[in-house]
Scaffold this motif. Sequence first.
Motif, PDB file in Angstrom:
ATOM      1  N   UNK A   1      -1.202   0.092   0.799  1.00  0.00           N
ATOM      2  CA  UNK A   1       0.100  -0.285   0.240  1.00  0.00           C
ATOM      3  C   UNK A   1       0.459  -1.710   0.618  1.00  0.00           C
ATOM      4  N   UNK A   2       0.234  -2.079   1.885  1.00  0.00           N
ATOM      5  CA  UNK A   2       0.536  -3.440   2.329  1.00  0.00           C
ATOM      6  C   UNK A   2      -0.278  -4.472   1.559  1.00  0.00           C
ATOM      7  N   UNK A   3      -1.547  -4.164   1.313  1.00  0.00           N
ATOM      8  CA  UNK A   3      -2.394  -5.101   0.568  1.00  0.00           C
ATOM      9  C   UNK A   3      -1.875  -5.296  -0.857  1.00  0.00           C
ATOM     10  N   UNK A   4      -1.457  -4.204  -1.506  1.00  0.00           N
ATOM     11  CA  UNK A   4      -0.903  -4.290  -2.863  1.00  0.00           C
ATOM     12  C   UNK A   4       0.386  -5.120  -2.872  1.00  0.00           C
ATOM     13  N   UNK A   5       1.233  -4.884  -1.877  1.00  0.00           N
ATOM     14  CA  UNK A   5       2.521  -5.585  -1.821  1.00  0.00           C
ATOM     15  C   UNK A   5       2.330  -7.069  -1.549  1.00  0.00           C
ATOM     16  N   UNK A   6       1.397  -7.411  -0.669  1.00  0.00           N
ATOM     17  CA  UNK A   6       1.168  -8.823  -0.371  1.00  0.00           C
ATOM     18  C   UNK A   6       0.671  -9.568  -1.608  1.00  0.00           C
TER      19      UNK A   6
END
Length: 452
Positions: free
Chosen positions: A434-439
């Motif tokens: 999720x963090x990778x998608x958001x970044x």
Amino acid sequence: MNAVRPVVVVGGGIAGLLAANWVQACGLPVVLIERADACGGLLRSYRDEDGNAFDQGTHVPAMTGDARVDRLLFDEAGLDWQDVPVLRVGNVFAGVLNDRSQFIDISALAPGLYQACFTGLLNSLTTDRDAPSLEAALLAHFGEPLAREVFFPLLRRFYVAPFDQLSASSHRFLGYGRVIAGSAEVCRELKRSAVYDAKVAFRDYLEGRSAVRHRYPRNGGVGSWVDALCERLRAGGGRILTGAQVQGVDHEAQVLNLADGERLGFEQLVWTAPLALLARALGLPVASAPPRFLPLRLFHFLLDRPAACDCHYLYLNDPAARAFRITLYDNVLERNEAPWRLTVEALDAPGETTAQQAAAVLRELRDAAVLAPGCEARLVLEQSIANGFPEVTLAQDAANRELRERVLEHAPALVLCGRNASDAFFTTDVLLDTAAQLERRFGVPATPGDPR
């Protein structure tokens, strides 16, 4: 990005809460939509009239190792945390309580069966990776005797569909990826091999432990963590809509239509809820049926003395048992006075009363020596959980991947996060993905003191 409209996050589970707080920390207005009456999913807690907190399952949150994620979820939540450097997990198998490992110790089997299982394990040089089904995964990973005599019966407690129709990773959802194969020395030697390292566990959770650290709120249970994340979101100007259902998505106009008639414009849409709901809201056909979820019962008890082991939680690995996981809160928080709290996650037994089911669960705990002799246990609350463990078939796996591709083609302003965005299942993997998608979409969240 200077958005006039908010970023809308759909789904108030832990991935949705991370997404909403990440977006807000990037300086963007955010609205979080959750169809249940409260955010958090199973990360909720019940508090009795005396303030004793009980969680909806076993949840001792793990740090992810990503400083940005851990800061947003833990450091800035404003909670008083109990650090848990080592998660003490035990299990009961073949009538033996093992308070030093969560993994099944096959040396507890009858000698002849143990020899057959051990030999089959040694002669199995393949793994469950890329296996076409659960049945094939177990046979490849553990060998036929261990698969058929131990894991097939254990997994039949949870799954109704034939094993050749289930996802090849179904056993891993329940922690059945490794076994203790013999003495500590035998396990160490086997783990020198990359092949056997994937199948064999150390005898003790202190040996070869990972750098992962856990935390648990000192007050209010894991639900207080969700409450704190929601409060911080609101304090920053975010809006949270609970009990809200998305009926339609107009991606050209960038508008959500809610069941109560509200039309909510968005600049970007972050979706962490089930994919089928999004597909229907977009007007796309959904071919497959939703996965079956194992119906569970939670039994929350107060004890007049500590449990007979110091584990944080335990698995009951008995094909005939209805209880399968026990949370011992006051081993996590090191409580030294009565009452002590305990939650049992058990398979539902239709046709039995709550009292009958609770009595049966307590018998299993006493037989497994989890409770101290003479311990008195009082049932505080029983809860029914309809969406327990999912039974994911191969057809559903394939349909979900295909649906994911169609949705992303149809909705370019969409960010998919959570368990529906990839094949990740475990919470840490889901949060890191999720963090990778958001970044990629929103950039890096600001740190405290950042003028942004």
